[in-house]
Structures are given as structure tokens and as C-alpha cells.
Design a protein around this motif. Sequence first.
Motif, short mmCIF file in Angstrom:
data_model
loop_
_atom_site.label_atom_id
_atom_site.label_comp_id
_atom_site.label_asym_id
_atom_site.label_seq_id
_atom_site.Cartn_x
_atom_site.Cartn_y
_atom_site.Cartn_z
N TYR A 10 0.83 -1.20 0.00
CA TYR A 10 0.00 0.00 0.00
C TYR A 10 0.87 1.26 0.00
CZ TYR A 10 -4.01 -2.98 1.13
OH TYR A 10 -4.99 -3.93 1.12
N ILE A 11 1.94 1.23 0.77
CA ILE A 11 2.85 2.38 0.82
C ILE A 11 3.50 2.60 -0.54
CG2 ILE A 11 4.99 3.26 1.83
CD1 ILE A 11 4.15 1.89 4.46
N THR A 12 3.94 1.52 -1.18
CA THR A 12 4.54 1.62 -2.51
C THR A 12 3.55 2.17 -3.52
OG1 THR A 12 5.92 -0.28 -1.97
CG2 THR A 12 5.76 0.31 -4.29
N GLU A 13 2.31 1.70 -3.45
CA GLU A 13 1.28 2.19 -4.36
C GLU A 13 0.98 3.66 -4.11
OE1 GLU A 13 -3.26 1.13 -5.80
OE2 GLU A 13 -2.33 -0.03 -4.22
N ALA A 14 0.94 4.06 -2.84
CA ALA A 14 0.70 5.47 -2.52
C ALA A 14 1.81 6.35 -3.07
CB ALA A 14 0.58 5.64 -1.01
N GLU A 15 3.06 5.90 -2.95
CA GLU A 15 4.17 6.67 -3.50
C GLU A 15 4.05 6.79 -5.01
OE1 GLU A 15 7.47 4.41 -2.03
OE2 GLU A 15 7.48 5.45 -0.09
N HIS A 16 3.62 5.74 -5.67
CA HIS A 16 3.43 5.77 -7.11
C HIS A 16 2.37 6.79 -7.50
CE1 HIS A 16 2.87 4.43 -11.22
NE2 HIS A 16 1.59 4.26 -10.97
N HIS A 17 1.24 6.78 -6.78
CA HIS A 17 0.16 7.73 -7.08
C HIS A 17 0.60 9.17 -6.81
CE1 HIS A 17 -2.91 4.89 -8.20
NE2 HIS A 17 -2.73 4.20 -7.09
N LEU A 51 -2.79 10.36 3.30
CA LEU A 51 -3.16 8.94 3.32
C LEU A 51 -1.93 8.06 3.46
CD1 LEU A 51 -5.92 8.82 0.58
CD2 LEU A 51 -6.20 8.42 3.02
N LYS A 52 -0.85 8.40 2.77
CA LYS A 52 0.38 7.62 2.87
C LYS A 52 0.91 7.68 4.30
CE LYS A 52 5.08 7.34 1.23
NZ LYS A 52 6.06 8.21 1.78
N ARG A 53 0.86 8.87 4.91
CA ARG A 53 1.32 9.01 6.28
C ARG A 53 0.48 8.18 7.24
NH1 ARG A 53 1.12 14.87 7.74
NH2 ARG A 53 0.83 14.68 5.57
N MET A 54 -0.85 8.12 6.99
CA MET A 54 -1.72 7.31 7.84
C MET A 54 -1.37 5.84 7.70
SD MET A 54 -5.33 9.34 7.20
CE MET A 54 -6.28 7.89 7.46
N ILE A 55 -1.08 5.40 6.48
CA ILE A 55 -0.70 4.00 6.28
C ILE A 55 0.62 3.71 6.99
CG2 ILE A 55 -0.01 2.31 4.53
CD1 ILE A 55 -1.94 3.75 2.61
N GLU A 56 1.57 4.64 6.87
CA GLU A 56 2.85 4.45 7.54
C GLU A 56 2.70 4.42 9.05
OE1 GLU A 56 5.83 6.50 4.27
OE2 GLU A 56 5.02 7.71 5.91
N THR A 57 1.84 5.26 9.57
CA THR A 57 1.59 5.27 11.02
C THR A 57 1.00 3.94 11.45
OG1 THR A 57 1.23 7.65 10.96
CG2 THR A 57 0.40 6.48 12.88
N HIS A 58 0.07 3.45 10.68
CA HIS A 58 -0.54 2.16 11.00
C HIS A 58 0.51 1.05 10.90
CE1 HIS A 58 -3.88 -0.63 11.45
NE2 HIS A 58 -3.30 -1.37 10.54
N HIS A 59 1.38 1.16 9.93
CA HIS A 59 2.44 0.18 9.72
C HIS A 59 3.37 0.13 10.94
CE1 HIS A 59 5.51 -2.18 7.74
NE2 HIS A 59 6.39 -1.20 7.85
N THR A 60 3.79 1.29 11.42
CA THR A 60 4.69 1.32 12.57
C THR A 60 3.96 0.86 13.84
OG1 THR A 60 4.23 3.67 12.92
CG2 THR A 60 6.18 3.11 11.64
N ALA A 61 2.66 1.14 13.93
CA ALA A 61 1.90 0.68 15.10
C ALA A 61 1.80 -0.83 15.10
CB ALA A 61 0.52 1.31 15.10
N ASP A 62 1.63 -1.42 13.93
CA ASP A 62 1.56 -2.88 13.85
C ASP A 62 2.90 -3.51 14.19
OD1 ASP A 62 -1.06 -3.07 13.26
OD2 ASP A 62 -0.82 -3.50 11.13
N GLU A 63 3.98 -2.87 13.81
CA GLU A 63 5.30 -3.42 14.12
C GLU A 63 5.60 -3.34 15.61
OE1 GLU A 63 7.97 -1.23 11.70
OE2 GLU A 63 7.86 -2.66 10.06
N ARG A 64 5.20 -2.24 16.25
CA ARG A 64 5.49 -2.03 17.67
C ARG A 64 4.77 -3.05 18.53
NH1 ARG A 64 4.31 3.93 17.49
NH2 ARG A 64 2.29 3.05 17.85
N ASP A 65 3.46 -3.01 18.43
CA ASP A 65 2.67 -3.83 19.35
C ASP A 65 1.30 -4.04 18.75
OD1 ASP A 65 1.66 -3.44 22.83
OD2 ASP A 65 1.84 -5.19 21.57
N GLU A 66 0.77 -5.20 18.92
CA GLU A 66 -0.54 -5.48 18.36
C GLU A 66 -1.64 -5.38 19.40
OE1 GLU A 66 -1.00 -8.62 15.69
OE2 GLU A 66 0.89 -8.26 14.68
#
Length: 100
Positions: A10-17, A51-66
Motif C-alpha cells: 500500500y505504501i509503494t502504491e501510494a508513493e506511485h500515485h 493517506l500515505k502518512r496514515m498508512i505508515e503510522t498504521h504500519h509502525t503501530a503494527d510493528e510495535r505492538d498489536e
Amino acid sequence: MSDLCAIVDYITEAEHHIRQAEILLKDLEEAQSSEARRLRACLYIAALKRLKRMIETHHTADERDETPQPAAILSEAPRFRWWPAPRMAIETGFFRRRAG
């Protein structure tokens, strides 16, 4: 979005858009398009970046702790105003039924 590989996609696709939108904005500027069209393109780019920042924030939240985070606590109860009638009209009886 719990799958981390999907989030990276999703992050890669957002960067492309975002890159495509910036190219379109550049084309609009070269074609001397109207200011309104350029402004709209800038707003779309800003929205894509958010939107990309929101995806990245969600990504880092998933990596930290579920574990789920507690909900935000509001300082006071929200006031729901579904009826826009002014207080004065209610107090004076403006909305009373008429006998007839």
C-alpha cells in the motif's frame, strides 16, 4: 491491514500515485492551466500524502505492538444538536400546535 506485506504494498502504491499526481501538476503548470485546476491538483497531492502518512503510522503501530490502545477520553460529554431550533423560539412557544 494486519498483514505487514500488504501494508508495504500500500505504501509503494501510494508513493506511485503521489509521483503521478506531481507529474500531472507539472504538466498543468507547463500548459498554463487555470489556477483553480492547479489548486485542485495540489489538494489531491496533499490528500495522497496524508493517506500515505496514515498508512505508515498504521504500519509502525503494527510493528510495535498489536495490543489495542485505549480509546481517547473526552473531557465532557458531547452535545448532540440534531435540531437547529434556537433556544428563544422554544422558550417563547413558537413551535406550539395551533388549535383550530
